[in-house]
Scaffold this motif. Structure first.
Motif, PDB file in Angstrom:
ATOM      1  N   GLU A 132      -7.264  66.455 -44.759  1.00  0.00           N
ATOM      2  CA  GLU A 132      -6.664  65.907 -43.540  1.00  0.00           C
ATOM      3  C   GLU A 132      -5.235  66.398 -43.322  1.00  0.00           C
ATOM      4  OE1 GLU A 132      -7.197  61.685 -43.466  1.00  0.00           O
ATOM      5  OE2 GLU A 132      -9.368  61.854 -43.630  1.00  0.00           O
ATOM      6  N   ARG A 133      -5.085  67.702 -43.289  1.00  0.00           N
ATOM      7  CA  ARG A 133      -3.802  68.371 -43.028  1.00  0.00           C
ATOM      8  C   ARG A 133      -2.720  68.103 -44.067  1.00  0.00           C
ATOM      9  NH1 ARG A 133      -2.148  68.319 -36.701  1.00  0.00           N
ATOM     10  NH2 ARG A 133      -3.569  69.915 -36.016  1.00  0.00           N
ATOM     11  N   MET A 134      -3.098  67.591 -45.207  1.00  0.00           N
ATOM     12  CA  MET A 134      -2.116  67.374 -46.279  1.00  0.00           C
ATOM     13  C   MET A 134      -2.554  68.123 -47.535  1.00  0.00           C
ATOM     14  SD  MET A 134       0.488  65.589 -45.430  1.00  0.00           S
ATOM     15  CE  MET A 134       1.191  64.939 -46.901  1.00  0.00           C
ATOM     16  N   PHE A 135      -1.581  68.749 -48.177  1.00  0.00           N
ATOM     17  CA  PHE A 135      -1.843  69.409 -49.456  1.00  0.00           C
ATOM     18  C   PHE A 135      -1.407  68.480 -50.587  1.00  0.00           C
ATOM     19  CE2 PHE A 135      -1.213  72.806 -46.417  1.00  0.00           C
ATOM     20  CZ  PHE A 135      -2.258  73.667 -46.709  1.00  0.00           C
ATOM     21  N   THR A 136      -2.210  68.410 -51.622  1.00  0.00           N
ATOM     22  CA  THR A 136      -1.804  67.696 -52.834  1.00  0.00           C
ATOM     23  C   THR A 136      -1.696  68.723 -53.953  1.00  0.00           C
ATOM     24  OG1 THR A 136      -2.973  65.742 -52.107  1.00  0.00           O
ATOM     25  CG2 THR A 136      -2.383  65.828 -54.445  1.00  0.00           C
ATOM     26  N   VAL A 137      -0.513  68.780 -54.547  1.00  0.00           N
ATOM     27  CA  VAL A 137      -0.266  69.750 -55.607  1.00  0.00           C
ATOM     28  C   VAL A 137      -0.246  68.999 -56.935  1.00  0.00           C
ATOM     29  CG1 VAL A 137       1.326  71.520 -56.458  1.00  0.00           C
ATOM     30  CG2 VAL A 137       1.105  71.124 -53.994  1.00  0.00           C
ATOM     31  N   LYS A 138      -1.199  69.335 -57.807  1.00  0.00           N
ATOM     32  CA  LYS A 138      -1.282  68.662 -59.102  1.00  0.00           C
ATOM     33  C   LYS A 138      -0.546  69.493 -60.141  1.00  0.00           C
ATOM     34  CE  LYS A 138      -5.512  66.304 -58.065  1.00  0.00           C
ATOM     35  NZ  LYS A 138      -6.877  65.972 -58.359  1.00  0.00           N
ATOM     36  N   THR A 139       0.343  68.836 -60.887  1.00  0.00           N
ATOM     37  CA  THR A 139       1.132  69.568 -61.880  1.00  0.00           C
ATOM     38  C   THR A 139       1.154  68.793 -63.201  1.00  0.00           C
ATOM     39  OG1 THR A 139       3.327  68.542 -61.693  1.00  0.00           O
ATOM     40  CG2 THR A 139       2.737  70.095 -59.967  1.00  0.00           C
ATOM     41  N   THR A 140       1.709  69.438 -64.205  1.00  0.00           N
ATOM     42  CA  THR A 140       1.861  68.778 -65.503  1.00  0.00           C
ATOM     43  C   THR A 140       2.829  67.601 -65.400  1.00  0.00           C
ATOM     44  OG1 THR A 140       3.512  70.473 -65.918  1.00  0.00           O
ATOM     45  CG2 THR A 140       1.365  70.770 -66.982  1.00  0.00           C
ATOM     46  N   GLY A 157       2.999  65.518 -62.648  1.00  0.00           N
ATOM     47  CA  GLY A 157       2.551  64.573 -61.630  1.00  0.00           C
ATOM     48  C   GLY A 157       2.047  65.263 -60.373  1.00  0.00           C
ATOM     49  N   GLU A 158       1.748  64.440 -59.349  1.00  0.00           N
ATOM     50  CA  GLU A 158       1.169  64.965 -58.110  1.00  0.00           C
ATOM     51  C   GLU A 158       2.180  64.866 -56.974  1.00  0.00           C
ATOM     52  OE1 GLU A 158      -3.425  63.588 -58.858  1.00  0.00           O
ATOM     53  OE2 GLU A 158      -2.525  63.337 -56.865  1.00  0.00           O
ATOM     54  N   PHE A 159       2.188  65.920 -56.128  1.00  0.00           N
ATOM     55  CA  PHE A 159       3.139  65.978 -55.025  1.00  0.00           C
ATOM     56  C   PHE A 159       2.369  66.377 -53.763  1.00  0.00           C
ATOM     57  CE2 PHE A 159       4.995  67.008 -59.059  1.00  0.00           C
ATOM     58  CZ  PHE A 159       6.111  66.178 -59.118  1.00  0.00           C
ATOM     59  N   SER A 160       2.724  65.761 -52.612  1.00  0.00           N
ATOM     60  CA  SER A 160       2.004  66.075 -51.377  1.00  0.00           C
ATOM     61  C   SER A 160       2.962  66.574 -50.311  1.00  0.00           C
ATOM     62  CB  SER A 160       1.320  64.823 -50.824  1.00  0.00           C
ATOM     63  OG  SER A 160       0.429  64.333 -51.764  1.00  0.00           O
ATOM     64  N   ALA A 161       2.437  67.420 -49.430  1.00  0.00           N
ATOM     65  CA  ALA A 161       3.227  67.917 -48.294  1.00  0.00           C
ATOM     66  C   ALA A 161       2.278  68.486 -47.259  1.00  0.00           C
ATOM     67  CB  ALA A 161       4.195  68.996 -48.757  1.00  0.00           C
ATOM     68  N   GLU A 199       3.769  61.966 -54.836  1.00  0.00           N
ATOM     69  CA  GLU A 199       5.105  61.870 -54.213  1.00  0.00           C
ATOM     70  C   GLU A 199       5.097  62.704 -52.930  1.00  0.00           C
ATOM     71  OE1 GLU A 199       8.317  62.425 -57.280  1.00  0.00           O
ATOM     72  OE2 GLU A 199       9.018  63.852 -55.774  1.00  0.00           O
ATOM     73  N   LEU A 200       5.525  62.128 -51.819  1.00  0.00           N
ATOM     74  CA  LEU A 200       5.407  62.808 -50.524  1.00  0.00           C
ATOM     75  C   LEU A 200       6.662  63.617 -50.158  1.00  0.00           C
ATOM     76  CD1 LEU A 200       3.607  63.154 -48.012  1.00  0.00           C
ATOM     77  CD2 LEU A 200       4.736  61.143 -47.046  1.00  0.00           C
ATOM     78  N   HIS A 201       6.420  64.864 -49.711  1.00  0.00           N
ATOM     79  CA  HIS A 201       7.523  65.725 -49.239  1.00  0.00           C
ATOM     80  C   HIS A 201       7.105  66.365 -47.915  1.00  0.00           C
ATOM     81  CE1 HIS A 201       9.789  65.479 -53.004  1.00  0.00           C
ATOM     82  NE2 HIS A 201       8.590  65.377 -53.559  1.00  0.00           N
ATOM     83  N   ASP A 202       8.079  66.967 -47.207  1.00  0.00           N
ATOM     84  CA  ASP A 202       7.712  67.694 -45.986  1.00  0.00           C
ATOM     85  C   ASP A 202       7.148  69.069 -46.346  1.00  0.00           C
ATOM     86  OD1 ASP A 202       8.467  65.619 -44.414  1.00  0.00           O
ATOM     87  OD2 ASP A 202      10.493  66.379 -44.015  1.00  0.00           O
ATOM     88  N   ALA A 203       7.800  69.719 -47.314  1.00  0.00           N
ATOM     89  CA  ALA A 203       7.339  71.055 -47.719  1.00  0.00           C
ATOM     90  C   ALA A 203       7.444  71.195 -49.228  1.00  0.00           C
ATOM     91  CB  ALA A 203       8.190  72.126 -47.046  1.00  0.00           C
TER      92      ALA A 203
END
Ligand code: NAP
Length: 309
Positions: free
Chosen positions: A91-99, A101-105, A3-7
């Motif tokens: 490529e300048r994006m972080f992917t945060v993996k959690t219990t 789901g995954e979130f990017s910013a 799921e994409l977010h700014d921050a």
């Protein structure tokens, strides 16, 4: 798919919630991820006396409820019970993996706080929850009119020892030196408290009991002599360690695992910031966590503007 977010902010304690308030007010679309419930470590503090604006003191729980309400008022989405297992950078994006789901910013603020350090002595793991605790506010009431030991000489040990003294019969403060590390005002209060007895130059070497804590064995750091002290509870406050394992090599850490940042609170990786107790710093308090949260958010906002296509 993530799921994409700014921050993204990791951790809903004082630093994370403050960063959220600042980012939302700046119009940055933000998601805050929290592994449990909002509030962070202060919710386990009976009374906060050194956060400006509350001359009569305030309960840690109430203060943090106000922080959370403030963040909510600016529309900050907080996803509770989402424990982060990894943060990846590509490529300048972080992917945060959690219990959950995954979130990017493009920008992330780490405000994940710390966890209590264990003493690593026999009996500590076996009797956890059976008389051993790392949270007097949570468990103190189980020891009404009983004798307990508090381990450590810092602010946590002495403040929590003082709050236990309202409930229990006696609080032994076990400290490995002959002088406390806690703030002077707190020390003075403890020395005046008749329920508190100080066992100086003593190091716990074993906690024992059949099914529940019955005693603690102490070693004198000067003579090596062992003494048994009968107690029903042991509250351990020998420091806290940063929770940064999920960051891999995206950050530099000091010898105790705290994240090293520059003066803008940016870590080794561009777009990754650290705020609050998780950061290498000299003073860990709610007031400094709030300052960190604000600074990290403002610098992250600038970074996002800079990289905007
Ligand atoms: P701390 O300041 O690191 O104190 C830990 C205490 O445990 C020290 O007295 C240390 O002894 C002792 N210790 C460490 N390892 C030990 C071991 N293996 N066996 C026995 N004793 C051991 O930790 P803290 O009290 O949890 O405080 C953490 C931070 O939060 C500090 O910056 C503190 O000021 C802050 N804090 C502030 C407030 C407030 O402002 N109201 C309240 C709580 C915490 P030595 O002294 O010999 O090193």
């Amino acid at each position: 798919m993530s799921e994409l977010h700014d921050a993204i902010i990791i951790g809903a304690g004082p630093a994370g919630l403050t960063a959220g308030i600042y980012l939302m007010r700046a119009g940055i679309e933000t998601l805050l991820l929290e592994k449990a419930l909002s509030g962070g470590m202060p919710v386990n503090t009976e009374r906060v006396e050194n956060y400006p604006g509350f001359p009569e003191g305030i309960s840690g729980r109430e203060l943090m409820d106000r922080f959370a309400a403030h963040a909510k008022a600016f529309g900050l989405p907080v996803k509770e019970f989402s424990e982060v297992s990894a943060v990846e950078y590509n490529e300048r994006m972080f992917t945060v993996k959690t219990t959950e789901g995954e979130f990017s910013a493009a920008g992330v603020i780490i405000a994940a706080g710390t966890e209590p350090v264990k003493m690593g002595i026999p009996g500590e793991d076996e009797l956890l929850g059976r008389g051993i605790s790392y949270c007097a506010t949570c468990d103190g009431m189980f020891f009404r009119n009983l004798d307990v030991a508090v381990i450590g000489g810092g602010d946590s040990a002495i403040e929590e020892g003082l709050s236990l003294a309202h409930i229990v019969r006696k609080v032994y403060v076990v400290h490995r030196r002959d002088a406390l590390r806690a703030q002077k005002i707190v020390q003075d209060r403890a020395f005046r408290n008749e329920k508190m007895e100080f066992l100086w130059n003593k190091r716990p070497v074993e906690i024992g009991g059949k099914g529940q804590v019955e005693y603690i064995m102490l070693e004198d750091t000067k003579t090596g002599e062992h003494t048994r002290v009968d107690v029903s509870g042991v509250f351990v406050y020998v420091g806290y360690r940063a929770k940064t394992g999920f960051l891999g090599d995206l950050v530099e850490r000091d010898g105790s695992g705290f994240i090293v940042t520059d003066e803008n609170l940016e870590a080794k990786t561009k777009g990754l910031y650290a705020a609050g107790d998780v950061r290498k710093k000299t003073l860990r308090q709610i007031s400094t966590a709030v300052g960190d949260g604000a600074l990290a958010a403002v610098n992250l906002e600038r970074y996002l503007l800079e990289i905007k296509p």
